[in-house]
Design a protein around this motif. Sequence first.
Motif, PDB file in Angstrom:
ATOM      1  N   GLU A  90      46.044  46.944  33.454  1.00  0.00           N
ATOM      2  CA  GLU A  90      44.667  46.669  33.877  1.00  0.00           C
ATOM      3  C   GLU A  90      44.251  47.803  34.812  1.00  0.00           C
ATOM      4  O   GLU A  90      44.981  48.124  35.752  1.00  0.00           O
ATOM      5  CB  GLU A  90      44.593  45.321  34.607  1.00  0.00           C
ATOM      6  CG  GLU A  90      45.005  44.171  33.696  1.00  0.00           C
ATOM      7  CD  GLU A  90      44.724  42.797  34.274  1.00  0.00           C
ATOM      8  OE1 GLU A  90      44.511  42.686  35.491  1.00  0.00           O
ATOM      9  OE2 GLU A  90      44.721  41.841  33.485  1.00  0.00           O
ATOM     10  N   ARG A  94      37.198  50.551  42.172  1.00  0.00           N
ATOM     11  CA  ARG A  94      36.588  49.935  43.362  1.00  0.00           C
ATOM     12  C   ARG A  94      35.606  50.893  44.023  1.00  0.00           C
ATOM     13  O   ARG A  94      35.927  52.070  44.221  1.00  0.00           O
ATOM     14  CB  ARG A  94      37.667  49.601  44.395  1.00  0.00           C
ATOM     15  CG  ARG A  94      38.742  48.671  43.886  1.00  0.00           C
ATOM     16  CD  ARG A  94      39.792  48.444  44.965  1.00  0.00           C
ATOM     17  NE  ARG A  94      40.866  47.598  44.481  1.00  0.00           N
ATOM     18  CZ  ARG A  94      40.843  46.267  44.505  1.00  0.00           C
ATOM     19  NH1 ARG A  94      39.805  45.624  44.985  1.00  0.00           N
ATOM     20  NH2 ARG A  94      41.864  45.575  44.052  1.00  0.00           N
ATOM     21  N   GLY A  99      38.649  41.609  47.945  1.00  0.00           N
ATOM     22  CA  GLY A  99      39.803  41.016  47.259  1.00  0.00           C
ATOM     23  C   GLY A  99      41.135  41.558  47.712  1.00  0.00           C
ATOM     24  O   GLY A  99      41.411  41.670  48.906  1.00  0.00           O
ATOM     25  N   SER A 100      41.971  41.929  46.719  1.00  0.00           N
ATOM     26  CA  SER A 100      43.354  42.298  47.035  1.00  0.00           C
ATOM     27  C   SER A 100      43.431  43.584  47.856  1.00  0.00           C
ATOM     28  O   SER A 100      44.360  43.751  48.645  1.00  0.00           O
ATOM     29  CB  SER A 100      44.183  42.425  45.754  1.00  0.00           C
ATOM     30  OG  SER A 100      43.786  43.545  45.003  1.00  0.00           O
ATOM     31  N   ARG A 103      42.945  42.432  51.377  1.00  0.00           N
ATOM     32  CA  ARG A 103      44.121  41.660  51.828  1.00  0.00           C
ATOM     33  C   ARG A 103      45.313  42.569  52.083  1.00  0.00           C
ATOM     34  O   ARG A 103      45.972  42.479  53.115  1.00  0.00           O
ATOM     35  CB  ARG A 103      44.522  40.637  50.754  1.00  0.00           C
ATOM     36  CG  ARG A 103      43.596  39.445  50.650  1.00  0.00           C
ATOM     37  CD  ARG A 103      44.263  38.287  49.893  1.00  0.00           C
ATOM     38  NE  ARG A 103      44.639  38.639  48.526  1.00  0.00           N
ATOM     39  CZ  ARG A 103      43.794  38.577  47.488  1.00  0.00           C
ATOM     40  NH1 ARG A 103      42.545  38.203  47.663  1.00  0.00           N
ATOM     41  NH2 ARG A 103      44.210  38.895  46.273  1.00  0.00           N
ATOM     42  N   ASP A 175      33.581  46.053  42.492  1.00  0.00           N
ATOM     43  CA  ASP A 175      34.786  46.489  41.768  1.00  0.00           C
ATOM     44  C   ASP A 175      34.787  45.843  40.394  1.00  0.00           C
ATOM     45  O   ASP A 175      33.994  44.934  40.128  1.00  0.00           O
ATOM     46  CB  ASP A 175      36.076  46.169  42.554  1.00  0.00           C
ATOM     47  CG  ASP A 175      36.224  44.683  42.875  1.00  0.00           C
ATOM     48  OD1 ASP A 175      35.758  43.846  42.083  1.00  0.00           O
ATOM     49  OD2 ASP A 175      36.795  44.371  43.928  1.00  0.00           O
ATOM     50  N   LYS A 177      37.491  45.297  36.577  1.00  0.00           N
ATOM     51  CA  LYS A 177      38.748  45.516  35.872  1.00  0.00           C
ATOM     52  C   LYS A 177      38.454  45.891  34.423  1.00  0.00           C
ATOM     53  O   LYS A 177      37.589  45.274  33.789  1.00  0.00           O
ATOM     54  CB  LYS A 177      39.561  44.222  35.933  1.00  0.00           C
ATOM     55  CG  LYS A 177      40.920  44.276  35.312  1.00  0.00           C
ATOM     56  CD  LYS A 177      41.013  43.775  33.904  1.00  0.00           C
ATOM     57  CE  LYS A 177      40.628  42.349  33.694  1.00  0.00           C
ATOM     58  NZ  LYS A 177      40.746  41.920  32.279  1.00  0.00           N
ATOM     59  N   SER A 201      35.145  39.660  35.295  1.00  0.00           N
ATOM     60  CA  SER A 201      36.000  40.829  35.553  1.00  0.00           C
ATOM     61  C   SER A 201      35.363  41.845  36.514  1.00  0.00           C
ATOM     62  O   SER A 201      35.951  42.897  36.767  1.00  0.00           O
ATOM     63  CB  SER A 201      36.335  41.520  34.225  1.00  0.00           C
ATOM     64  OG  SER A 201      35.161  41.905  33.557  1.00  0.00           O
ATOM     65  N   ARG A 203      33.122  42.314  40.375  1.00  0.00           N
ATOM     66  CA  ARG A 203      32.492  41.711  41.561  1.00  0.00           C
ATOM     67  C   ARG A 203      31.090  42.288  41.671  1.00  0.00           C
ATOM     68  O   ARG A 203      30.920  43.517  41.697  1.00  0.00           O
ATOM     69  CB  ARG A 203      33.284  42.021  42.836  1.00  0.00           C
ATOM     70  CG  ARG A 203      34.514  41.189  43.002  1.00  0.00           C
ATOM     71  CD  ARG A 203      35.073  41.214  44.428  1.00  0.00           C
ATOM     72  NE  ARG A 203      36.155  40.245  44.561  1.00  0.00           N
ATOM     73  CZ  ARG A 203      37.442  40.526  44.359  1.00  0.00           C
ATOM     74  NH1 ARG A 203      37.823  41.752  44.050  1.00  0.00           N
ATOM     75  NH2 ARG A 203      38.348  39.583  44.485  1.00  0.00           N
ATOM     76  N   ARG A 219      36.758  31.310  42.383  1.00  0.00           N
ATOM     77  CA  ARG A 219      38.023  31.477  43.113  1.00  0.00           C
ATOM     78  C   ARG A 219      37.946  30.846  44.505  1.00  0.00           C
ATOM     79  O   ARG A 219      38.901  30.259  44.974  1.00  0.00           O
ATOM     80  CB  ARG A 219      38.327  32.976  43.309  1.00  0.00           C
ATOM     81  CG  ARG A 219      38.639  33.744  42.033  1.00  0.00           C
ATOM     82  CD  ARG A 219      39.148  35.151  42.379  1.00  0.00           C
ATOM     83  NE  ARG A 219      39.246  35.998  41.209  1.00  0.00           N
ATOM     84  CZ  ARG A 219      38.327  36.903  40.856  1.00  0.00           C
ATOM     85  NH1 ARG A 219      37.238  37.086  41.592  1.00  0.00           N
ATOM     86  NH2 ARG A 219      38.501  37.637  39.776  1.00  0.00           N
TER      87      ARG A 219
HETATM   88  N1  UDP Z   1      40.301  41.267  38.059  1.00  0.00           N
HETATM   89  C1  UDP Z   1      40.299  40.722  36.804  1.00  0.00           C
HETATM   90  N2  UDP Z   1      41.449  40.180  36.300  1.00  0.00           N
HETATM   91  C2  UDP Z   1      42.612  40.157  37.000  1.00  0.00           C
HETATM   92  C3  UDP Z   1      42.604  40.712  38.298  1.00  0.00           C
HETATM   93  C4  UDP Z   1      41.440  41.258  38.796  1.00  0.00           C
HETATM   94  O1  UDP Z   1      39.278  40.732  36.109  1.00  0.00           O
HETATM   95  O2  UDP Z   1      43.625  39.659  36.485  1.00  0.00           O
HETATM   96  C5  UDP Z   1      39.073  41.882  38.602  1.00  0.00           C
HETATM   97  C6  UDP Z   1      38.460  41.053  39.710  1.00  0.00           C
HETATM   98  O3  UDP Z   1      37.468  40.180  39.188  1.00  0.00           O
HETATM   99  C7  UDP Z   1      37.829  42.103  40.589  1.00  0.00           C
HETATM  100  C8  UDP Z   1      38.716  43.334  40.387  1.00  0.00           C
HETATM  101  O4  UDP Z   1      39.415  43.117  39.182  1.00  0.00           O
HETATM  102  O5  UDP Z   1      36.528  42.415  40.118  1.00  0.00           O
HETATM  103  C9  UDP Z   1      39.681  43.557  41.520  1.00  0.00           C
HETATM  104  O6  UDP Z   1      40.406  42.393  41.764  1.00  0.00           O
HETATM  105  P1  UDP Z   1      41.434  42.293  42.985  1.00  0.00           P
HETATM  106  O7  UDP Z   1      42.553  43.266  42.772  1.00  0.00           O
HETATM  107  O8  UDP Z   1      40.688  42.432  44.273  1.00  0.00           O
HETATM  108  O9  UDP Z   1      42.112  40.889  42.839  1.00  0.00           O
HETATM  109  P2  UDP Z   1      41.780  39.432  43.393  1.00  0.00           P
HETATM  110  O10 UDP Z   1      41.072  39.522  44.686  1.00  0.00           O
HETATM  111  O11 UDP Z   1      40.959  38.841  42.302  1.00  0.00           O
HETATM  112  O12 UDP Z   1      43.147  38.828  43.516  1.00  0.00           O
END
Ligand code: UDP
Length: 257
Positions: A90, A94, A99-100, A103, A175, A177, A201, A203, A219
Amino acid sequence: MARRRQLYEGKAKVLFEGPEPGTVVQYFKDDATAFNNEKQGVITGKGVLNNRISEHLMTGLNGVGVPTHFIRRLNMREQLVRDVEIVPIEVVVRNVAAGSLSRRLGIPEGTILPRAIVEYYLKSDELNDPLITEEHILAFGWASQQDLDDMVQLAVRTNDFLSGLFQGIGLKLVDFKLEFGRQYEDEHMRIVLADEISPDSCRLWDMTTNEKLDKDRFRRDMGDVEDAYREVARRLGILPESDVQDIQDAQGPREVR
Ligand code: UDP
């Protein structure tokens, strides 16, 4: 009519054998999952909206020379796409911290990033889609250097196109994916954009209020998830009033809240 053969059932979509060789039908479900399946739910009407939104965005990308698997929408919940070999990575792009990234690195959500950041995650439910580097991808053969170069170039072009498109309708592309596939034609192989591009997919935040119009509403239990997806479709101009009724008809009666 003969039943189509199901090829694969994922969290939000089902893939069926297409009507011609080299094609696949993508069926969009209303099911939603988050946190690697820990949270599950249904967002009524989501499949219909994501089918439309992804069609619109993929068609726009095709129009500016970004190759995608999309061929045409078949009906409310289905689209015809090219059969590709999915690269098991994937790619996340960004523009704003959320999100991650927030964090993991402690960057406050909403911080504008000094440049677009591209990240890779291994597609693996068992391992919870871990963050990986180019070194891992090349060492373990998940993609070649050429595949990776093509994927990054297409991801950056996609970001440029989508950021501008969303800006034009008052939305910030925080962001998103992407997934890519290898499309084989005769002796040739090319990397194309696959899967879907939708509020599942991406934000998307309202430019002035920062209201979230994407899957974070699911979420984070913020409510009004379907309304948010519909608002994205409405701003994209792909939800004329007459279609609102179609969506409801395809769904049965809407819940009264
Ligand atoms: N995302 C996705 N599928 C996944 C993981 C992430 O479509 O399995 C998208 C998510 O919607 C966001 C971007 O990828 O737009 C970044 O996600 P992030 O890594 O911040 O993960 P999260 O906060 O969702 O755990």
